[in-house]
Every structure is written in C-alpha cells, then in structure tokens.
Design a protein around this motif. Sequence first.
Motif, PDB file in Angstrom:
ATOM      1  N   PRO A   1       0.982  -1.071   0.218  1.00 24.53           N
ATOM      2  CA  PRO A   1       0.117   0.149   0.175  1.00 24.53           C
ATOM      3  C   PRO A   1       0.782   1.378  -0.036  1.00 24.53           C
ATOM      4  O   PRO A   1       1.127   1.373   0.376  1.00 24.53           O
ATOM      5  CB  PRO A   1      -0.337  -0.540   0.809  1.00 24.53           C
ATOM      6  N   GLY A   2       0.222   2.150  -1.031  1.00 20.09           N
ATOM      7  CA  GLY A   2       1.057   3.161  -0.572  1.00 20.09           C
ATOM      8  C   GLY A   2       2.207   3.270  -1.504  1.00 20.09           C
ATOM      9  O   GLY A   2       3.484   4.379  -1.504  1.00 20.09           O
ATOM     10  N   ARG A   3       2.824   2.470  -2.149  1.00 22.50           N
ATOM     11  CA  ARG A   3       4.000   2.696  -3.341  1.00 22.50           C
ATOM     12  C   ARG A   3       3.587   2.947  -4.626  1.00 22.50           C
ATOM     13  O   ARG A   3       2.605   3.468  -4.911  1.00 22.50           O
ATOM     14  CB  ARG A   3       4.313   0.502  -3.843  1.00 22.50           C
ATOM     15  N   PRO A   4       4.964   3.913  -4.653  1.00 17.94           N
ATOM     16  CA  PRO A   4       4.023   4.876  -6.194  1.00 17.94           C
ATOM     17  C   PRO A   4       5.060   3.939  -7.553  1.00 17.94           C
ATOM     18  O   PRO A   4       4.286   2.650  -7.239  1.00 17.94           O
ATOM     19  CB  PRO A   4       5.705   5.561  -5.945  1.00 17.94           C
ATOM     20  N   PRO A   5       4.485   4.860  -8.626  1.00 16.75           N
ATOM     21  CA  PRO A   5       4.990   3.802  -9.754  1.00 16.75           C
ATOM     22  C   PRO A   5       6.045   3.476  -9.971  1.00 16.75           C
ATOM     23  O   PRO A   5       6.966   2.844  -9.388  1.00 16.75           O
ATOM     24  CB  PRO A   5       4.867   4.962 -10.944  1.00 16.75           C
ATOM     25  N   VAL A   6       5.582   1.786 -10.472  1.00 14.57           N
ATOM     26  CA  VAL A   6       6.572   0.890 -10.387  1.00 14.57           C
ATOM     27  C   VAL A   6       7.474  -0.166 -11.711  1.00 14.57           C
ATOM     28  O   VAL A   6       6.676  -0.394 -12.403  1.00 14.57           O
ATOM     29  CB  VAL A   6       6.816  -0.825  -9.070  1.00 14.57           C
ATOM     30  N   ILE A   7       7.719   0.647 -12.420  1.00 12.70           N
ATOM     31  CA  ILE A   7       8.309  -0.154 -13.658  1.00 12.70           C
ATOM     32  C   ILE A   7       9.786  -1.181 -13.341  1.00 12.70           C
ATOM     33  O   ILE A   7      10.784  -1.117 -12.819  1.00 12.70           O
ATOM     34  CB  ILE A   7       8.565   0.847 -14.173  1.00 12.70           C
ATOM     35  N   ALA A   8       9.358  -2.380 -14.276  1.00 13.54           N
ATOM     36  CA  ALA A   8      10.287  -3.259 -14.606  1.00 13.54           C
ATOM     37  C   ALA A   8      10.776  -3.873 -15.510  1.00 13.54           C
ATOM     38  O   ALA A   8      10.616  -2.931 -16.175  1.00 13.54           O
ATOM     39  CB  ALA A   8       9.180  -4.519 -13.629  1.00 13.54           C
ATOM     40  N   VAL A   9      12.122  -4.121 -15.487  1.00  5.25           N
ATOM     41  CA  VAL A   9      13.092  -4.166 -16.492  1.00  5.25           C
ATOM     42  C   VAL A   9      13.613  -5.630 -16.855  1.00  5.25           C
ATOM     43  O   VAL A   9      14.219  -6.254 -16.382  1.00  5.25           O
ATOM     44  CB  VAL A   9      14.287  -3.053 -16.640  1.00  5.25           C
ATOM     45  N   LEU A  10      12.499  -6.387 -18.304  1.00  5.99           N
ATOM     46  CA  LEU A  10      13.136  -7.584 -17.840  1.00  5.99           C
ATOM     47  C   LEU A  10      13.153  -7.627 -19.424  1.00  5.99           C
ATOM     48  O   LEU A  10      13.791  -7.021 -19.898  1.00  5.99           O
ATOM     49  CB  LEU A  10      11.580  -8.599 -18.122  1.00  5.99           C
ATOM     50  N   GLY A  11      14.573  -8.865 -19.703  1.00  9.85           N
ATOM     51  CA  GLY A  11      14.932  -9.232 -20.290  1.00  9.85           C
ATOM     52  C   GLY A  11      14.613 -10.092 -21.566  1.00  9.85           C
ATOM     53  O   GLY A  11      14.714 -11.743 -20.788  1.00  9.85           O
ATOM     54  N   THR A  12      15.696 -10.670 -23.043  1.00  8.08           N
ATOM     55  CA  THR A  12      15.428 -12.561 -23.520  1.00  8.08           C
ATOM     56  C   THR A  12      16.567 -12.942 -23.138  1.00  8.08           C
ATOM     57  O   THR A  12      16.644 -14.073 -22.534  1.00  8.08           O
ATOM     58  CB  THR A  12      15.802 -12.119 -24.766  1.00  8.08           C
ATOM     59  N   SER A  13      17.790 -12.580 -22.129  1.00 14.00           N
ATOM     60  CA  SER A  13      18.931 -13.461 -21.633  1.00 14.00           C
ATOM     61  C   SER A  13      19.303 -12.475 -20.903  1.00 14.00           C
ATOM     62  O   SER A  13      19.660 -10.852 -20.763  1.00 14.00           O
ATOM     63  CB  SER A  13      19.280 -13.976 -22.386  1.00 14.00           C
ATOM     64  N   MET A  14      20.951 -13.165 -20.214  1.00 14.09           N
ATOM     65  CA  MET A  14      21.984 -12.519 -20.077  1.00 14.09           C
ATOM     66  C   MET A  14      22.436 -11.647 -21.175  1.00 14.09           C
ATOM     67  O   MET A  14      22.274 -12.054 -22.042  1.00 14.09           O
ATOM     68  CB  MET A  14      23.312 -12.588 -19.052  1.00 14.09           C
ATOM     69  N   ASN A  15      23.580 -10.139 -21.107  1.00 11.62           N
ATOM     70  CA  ASN A  15      23.785  -9.159 -22.110  1.00 11.62           C
ATOM     71  C   ASN A  15      22.918  -8.809 -23.051  1.00 11.62           C
ATOM     72  O   ASN A  15      23.520  -8.562 -24.172  1.00 11.62           O
ATOM     73  CB  ASN A  15      24.327  -9.803 -21.943  1.00 11.62           C
ATOM     74  N   SER A  16      21.270  -8.966 -22.280  1.00 13.49           N
ATOM     75  CA  SER A  16      20.333  -8.516 -23.716  1.00 13.49           C
ATOM     76  C   SER A  16      20.293  -6.335 -23.487  1.00 13.49           C
ATOM     77  O   SER A  16      19.568  -5.971 -24.038  1.00 13.49           O
ATOM     78  CB  SER A  16      19.024  -8.775 -23.509  1.00 13.49           C
ATOM     79  N   GLY A  17      21.521  -6.258 -22.829  1.00 11.76           N
ATOM     80  CA  GLY A  17      20.919  -4.044 -22.243  1.00 11.76           C
ATOM     81  C   GLY A  17      19.680  -4.184 -21.310  1.00 11.76           C
ATOM     82  O   GLY A  17      19.645  -2.816 -21.315  1.00 11.76           O
ATOM     83  N   LYS A  18      19.690  -4.858 -19.895  1.00  9.01           N
ATOM     84  CA  LYS A  18      18.460  -4.669 -19.231  1.00  9.01           C
ATOM     85  C   LYS A  18      19.012  -3.829 -17.998  1.00  9.01           C
ATOM     86  O   LYS A  18      18.717  -2.075 -17.570  1.00  9.01           O
ATOM     87  CB  LYS A  18      18.359  -6.104 -18.327  1.00  9.01           C
ATOM     88  N   SER A  19      20.030  -3.807 -17.680  1.00 11.72           N
ATOM     89  CA  SER A  19      21.139  -2.719 -16.868  1.00 11.72           C
ATOM     90  C   SER A  19      21.452  -1.578 -17.405  1.00 11.72           C
ATOM     91  O   SER A  19      21.084  -0.396 -17.147  1.00 11.72           O
ATOM     92  CB  SER A  19      22.292  -3.246 -16.596  1.00 11.72           C
ATOM     93  N   THR A  20      21.778  -1.825 -18.633  1.00 11.94           N
ATOM     94  CA  THR A  20      21.672  -0.202 -19.727  1.00 11.94           C
ATOM     95  C   THR A  20      20.165   0.489 -20.176  1.00 11.94           C
ATOM     96  O   THR A  20      20.785   1.485 -19.383  1.00 11.94           O
ATOM     97  CB  THR A  20      22.094  -0.101 -20.883  1.00 11.94           C
ATOM     98  N   THR A  21      19.522   0.041 -20.169  1.00 13.70           N
ATOM     99  CA  THR A  21      17.594   0.399 -20.215  1.00 13.70           C
ATOM    100  C   THR A  21      17.472   0.737 -18.867  1.00 13.70           C
ATOM    101  O   THR A  21      17.098   2.357 -19.355  1.00 13.70           O
ATOM    102  CB  THR A  21      16.878  -0.930 -21.026  1.00 13.70           C
ATOM    103  N   LEU A  22      17.467   0.337 -18.054  1.00 12.58           N
ATOM    104  CA  LEU A  22      17.534   0.603 -16.626  1.00 12.58           C
ATOM    105  C   LEU A  22      17.897   2.306 -16.531  1.00 12.58           C
ATOM    106  O   LEU A  22      17.596   2.978 -16.393  1.00 12.58           O
ATOM    107  CB  LEU A  22      17.269  -0.449 -15.543  1.00 12.58           C
ATOM    108  N   GLY A  23      19.149   1.682 -16.620  1.00 13.14           N
ATOM    109  CA  GLY A  23      19.898   3.308 -16.134  1.00 13.14           C
ATOM    110  C   GLY A  23      19.530   4.288 -17.016  1.00 13.14           C
ATOM    111  O   GLY A  23      19.547   5.758 -16.696  1.00 13.14           O
ATOM    112  N   CYS A  24      19.135   4.136 -18.628  1.00 12.63           N
ATOM    113  CA  CYS A  24      19.247   5.015 -19.194  1.00 12.63           C
ATOM    114  C   CYS A  24      17.668   5.972 -18.947  1.00 12.63           C
ATOM    115  O   CYS A  24      17.029   6.779 -18.822  1.00 12.63           O
ATOM    116  CB  CYS A  24      18.492   4.916 -20.851  1.00 12.63           C
ATOM    117  N   LEU A  25      16.298   4.545 -18.543  1.00 14.18           N
ATOM    118  CA  LEU A  25      15.199   5.377 -18.025  1.00 14.18           C
ATOM    119  C   LEU A  25      15.306   5.991 -16.863  1.00 14.18           C
ATOM    120  O   LEU A  25      14.370   6.646 -16.415  1.00 14.18           O
ATOM    121  CB  LEU A  25      14.413   4.100 -17.647  1.00 14.18           C
TER     122      LEU A  25
END
Length: 373
Positions: free
Chosen positions: A177-201
């Motif tokens: 309860p009371g949480r703000p909006p939450v966006i999750a970043v998932l990917g196809t596999s390791m090294n699919s660019g998840k962390s960079t995508t999250l960092g840019c977002l």
Amino acid sequence: MTLVAHPSEALSPTFTSITSNAATGVAADPQRLQRAKKAYTTRFLADRLALDPAGYDLLDIAPAAGDVVLAKVVEIGNHTKLESPASRRQSMFPGDEILVAFGNRYAPDQFLAVVPDDLGECSLVAGGGLAARVLEQHADIDKATTIQPIGLLAKDGVVVNLQDLAPHAVNHATELPGRPPVIAVLGTSMNSGKSTTLGCLVNGLDAAGLRVSAGKATGTGSGNDPRLFTDAGARLVLDFTDFGFPTTYLLDYETVRGLLTSLIDTLTTAETDVIVVEIADGVYQGETSRLLHDPVFHAAVDHVVFAAADALGATAGIGILQDAGVSVPAVSGLLTASPLAAREAAGVITTRVINTYDLCNPATALELLPARK
C-alpha cells in the motif's frame, strides 16, 4: 549478531598457519583477515573487520549459500580480478587469500555452478566474490579461477552468513500500500541490455524532475549495476545483496518473491516519485518465469520495459509477457544498437521499439510511466 549455526565436524589438516582452539575450531589471525582481499559480496563484513578483526575462527564444515569463506587463489582463470567492497577491480595472484561467499550461479554466458558439499577445491565463479563448484560453462570462456577454501569464517562457534550482516531483511509482504509507480526491466537473457536500459530510463526520469529509486531484485552480486543506477541519477539504490543474498539462483520461490516486494517496499519513501527495478536473466529462467504469472508481481509492478538482444528475441519475449498479462509499453536493449535489427522488430510487433539512449530524453521516459489512477 544472530548467526546461522552449522553442525560441528572434524577440522581439516589443511589448517596449518593458525592457532588451534578446541572449543570453536581454529582461531583466525586478525592480521590475516585484514590482509585478505575482500569481495563486493562481503562488503558488510569488511566494514566490521576494519573496526575489529579479532575473535573469529575458521571451521571445516559443509558450506551453505551465503556462508563467508577464507580461500586461497590457486590458479587464475576466467576471473582475473576480484571486485572490492567499493567495486574496484583488484588484481588477483596465485597465493592471494580472499574473503568471498558461497553461492549458486545461473549464467548462460558463463557458468552454471552450485554450492559444494565440502570445503574441497572449487572455483571463483563471479568477480563480485562467489565461490561454487562449476557444473557447466559456456564454450567461449576460460576455465574458472581455481580457489582452495581454508575455512568458513565463524564467530562464537557458528558460521558467519551474509544474512547475518545485511542491513535489510526479507519481509514476505504480498501487498504494498502506498507504493509509487513501479517499472520493471526484464530481458531475453544475460547481456541483452537490461542494466543499460534501466540506467537510461532512470536518467530520463531524473532529468524530467522526478525523484527515482532503483534496485535489482535478482541476479548475481556485483556493484556494477547499483553504481550505474546511482550514476544515472537514482536517489536510493538497493539490490538483493543488501538483503543478505550473494545470488538469488536456487533460492526458494517464496524468498525470491519476497525479495522483489521487500525491495520495492524499502525503496518506497516519502522522497520517491517512481521506482525502477531490474529482474535478471531471461524470461525463461525459472524464478523469473514464475514471477511473471504471480498475482503478487502484477500487484507490485505497473509496467515492464523489455530488453532484447535481437528482433526474434523481442518478438518471442513480447509474446510471453503478453500471455502472462504483463503490460509492456516498450522494447529496448541491445537490439537497438543495430538500426536494422530495430526495424526488423518494429515490423513484426506492435509494441514501441525505443533506442536505449533515447530513454535519457525526459519526454520519452515520461511516456513510459503508468497512467495515474
């Protein structure tokens, strides 16, 4: 300090350079512990040893995930450097003594490895400081660095486990309860660019004037991603290691789910406008796949931004997520490094394909926020 007890067993004859203590095992020389190279996974222990390295023992008993071990580097292999508590890459040399944690690893691009059932020779399977026995490895990487455990670190006769030192605990909450909006970043596999995508977002949302908190719910312990999120502009950053887990592979599912909700709950502060969370590995990984079909995940996460390595992966991944009822406003990641691959994906899916670094644009990042209810 609450510690996880292990059954007593006979001490190994390999304990030759430390003083015997019949009640608790073998006393560890404080200077030896101070000299040992510490890993990112053992950073909370490193803080305590810096203040007081006395009173620890070394035990030769079967390890469990999260147990801290003093080990000697035998042969340098795939990992030539050990990530320090401050995420500096420390060069390792044969004969170095290191303080790392036992844990299981699931990394299709590197190793499948598990906690061994004894303190025999094993491997360093992650640069963040993870000891395990290798079951399989990718054909294109070198053999793992070989280490020889010297003893599990113990105090008052019980083994020091990372959960005993962590600043946060899993609370298994199923409602937020009371949480703000939450966006999750998932990917196809390791090294699919998840962390960079999250960092840019994160960077784009921060540039838009929002106060962003960010975290990593699953994966293998390393400081790379948390520091990327901080550099991108996140005000508060946490990951599963802050809850006492060197990795999340082979944890019971309730703990994995509890890590996700506890992470979001802990990142929810009065100063947080939006939370962005990475879930490691790919959608076929066991724990990730189960999360996608869990009502708790749907209640905790509003949107998923999907990182794919190529057009086919984007198409398949979007299909899996949509079948699970997950809202996916955008695809990004490694495939956007290739304009041709990005056009291929855009030609076969209706989900918007966004170049990873375009997420740094405030207007683009804001378009991915869930509609206010």
